[in-house]
Enzyme design. Structure first.
Site, short mmCIF file in Angstrom:
data_model
loop_
_atom_site.label_atom_id
_atom_site.label_comp_id
_atom_site.label_asym_id
_atom_site.label_seq_id
_atom_site.Cartn_x
_atom_site.Cartn_y
_atom_site.Cartn_z
N ARG A 53 30.88 27.65 -65.38
CA ARG A 53 31.10 27.87 -67.01
C ARG A 53 31.83 26.68 -67.34
O ARG A 53 33.11 26.67 -67.26
CB ARG A 53 31.75 29.28 -67.08
CG ARG A 53 30.96 30.18 -66.81
CD ARG A 53 31.65 31.73 -66.67
NE ARG A 53 32.87 31.88 -65.44
CZ ARG A 53 33.41 32.69 -65.23
NH1 ARG A 53 33.20 33.95 -66.14
NH2 ARG A 53 34.07 32.71 -64.16
N TYR A 66 27.10 42.14 -48.90
CA TYR A 66 28.32 41.38 -49.06
C TYR A 66 29.18 41.32 -47.91
O TYR A 66 29.76 40.09 -47.59
CB TYR A 66 29.15 42.19 -50.36
CG TYR A 66 30.39 41.38 -50.29
CD1 TYR A 66 30.41 40.30 -51.21
CD2 TYR A 66 31.64 42.03 -50.17
CE1 TYR A 66 31.85 39.66 -51.35
CE2 TYR A 66 33.05 41.64 -50.47
CZ TYR A 66 32.96 40.20 -50.94
OH TYR A 66 34.34 39.73 -51.26
N ALA A 122 36.44 27.63 -60.14
CA ALA A 122 37.88 27.47 -60.59
C ALA A 122 37.92 27.91 -62.09
O ALA A 122 39.15 28.04 -62.62
CB ALA A 122 38.23 26.14 -60.43
N THR A 123 36.77 28.82 -62.31
CA THR A 123 37.20 29.28 -63.91
C THR A 123 37.68 30.41 -64.07
O THR A 123 37.88 30.71 -65.20
CB THR A 123 35.50 29.46 -64.16
OG1 THR A 123 34.57 30.16 -63.42
CG2 THR A 123 34.65 28.04 -64.35
#
Length: 255
Positions: free
Chosen positions: A35, A154, A10-11
């Site tokens: 973070r 990925y 959510a940062t």
């Protein structure tokens, strides 16, 4: 009815935009990310007069199973009734052919995109099962539908997200829990900056010559998926910019 949503990653980007949108809809928000300074800044904004949301911070790295377990197990009773889990945390590292790629990049992608999603789901899903309700929304990618050159690991992780979404839906069906996937194409977030290890010039070039999706576009789609009536489950949404036809096919105009 008062509802709670837990959003990983959510940062920034899609996670941050989703937190803001759901806060504006009156949800209580659990925001998770590595973070802590950014989490605190986001919490301050969401608690402001503009949103007036109830916020809980879970500063952690979802790659760390013990941290995830501890965070969810120690939720106070009023925060345990998680109605929606958005498994958004994810990243790409590097864009190299399989024989030259950095194995550390592979480890970080697998640990975040697959294992982190599993760790969080494993702790939150039982809370939903006990209540016989809930909604898990996994953020996938066009890279989980088709492989592109140098995307190797990925793409493999996002194919795994697609498979896990389908498996979760079947495993949780009898408990009335909805499971959905939102799979975006090119979204202009920190995604490419992270992929290219902070090379902003190379990252910026990814989005030149066309209008990419924005984090707010995906947040609105997540809201649509989550806000359907209880008898409706949106299994899967693939969304791309108008200028993108496939994982590697774009219509770009020169400056």
């Amino acid at each position: 009815m008062h509802q709670t949503i837990l959003i990983t990653g959510a940062t920034s980007g899609i996670g941050e935009a989703t937190a803001k949108l759901f806060a504006s809809k009156g949800y209580s928000i659990i925001i998770s990310g590595r973070r802590e300074d950014r989490l605190k800044a986001l919490a301050k904004e969401l608690e402001s007069a503009s949103y007036k949301a109830e916020i809980l911070l879970l500063p952690l790295d979802i790659r760390n199973r013990q941290d995830v377990d501890c965070a969810i197990e120690n939720l106070s009773p009023e925060w345990q009734n998680i109605d929606i889990l958005v498994n958004n945390a994810g990243l790409s590292q590097g864009l190299d052919p399989i024989h030259r790629a950095d194995v550390d990049d592979w480890e970080r992608m697998i640990d975040t995109n697959v294992k982190g999603l599993l760790y969080m789901s494993r702790k939150v899903a039982p809370l939903m099962v006990s209540r016989q309700k809930g909604h898990i929304i996994n953020i996938g990618s066009i890279a989980g539908r088709e492989v592109y050159t140098n995307g190797n690991v990925y793409c493999a992780t996002k194919f795994a997200v697609d498979a896990l979404t389908q498996a979760m839906r079947k495993d949780l069906l009898e408990f009335g829990i909805r499971v959905s996937q939102v799979a975006p194409g090119a979204v202009n977030t920190e995604f490419s900056t992270v992929r290219f290890h902070g090379d902003t010039q190379r990252a910026d070039a990814v989005y030149k010559g066309y209008s990419p999706l924005l984090a707010s576009d995906i947040a609105e789609i997540i809201w649509f998926v989550a806000s359907r009536p209880p008898h409706v489950n949106v299994n899967d949404i693939l969304v791309m910019p108008t200028a993108q036809a496939s994982a590697s096919h774009f219509s770009k105009k020169s400056d």
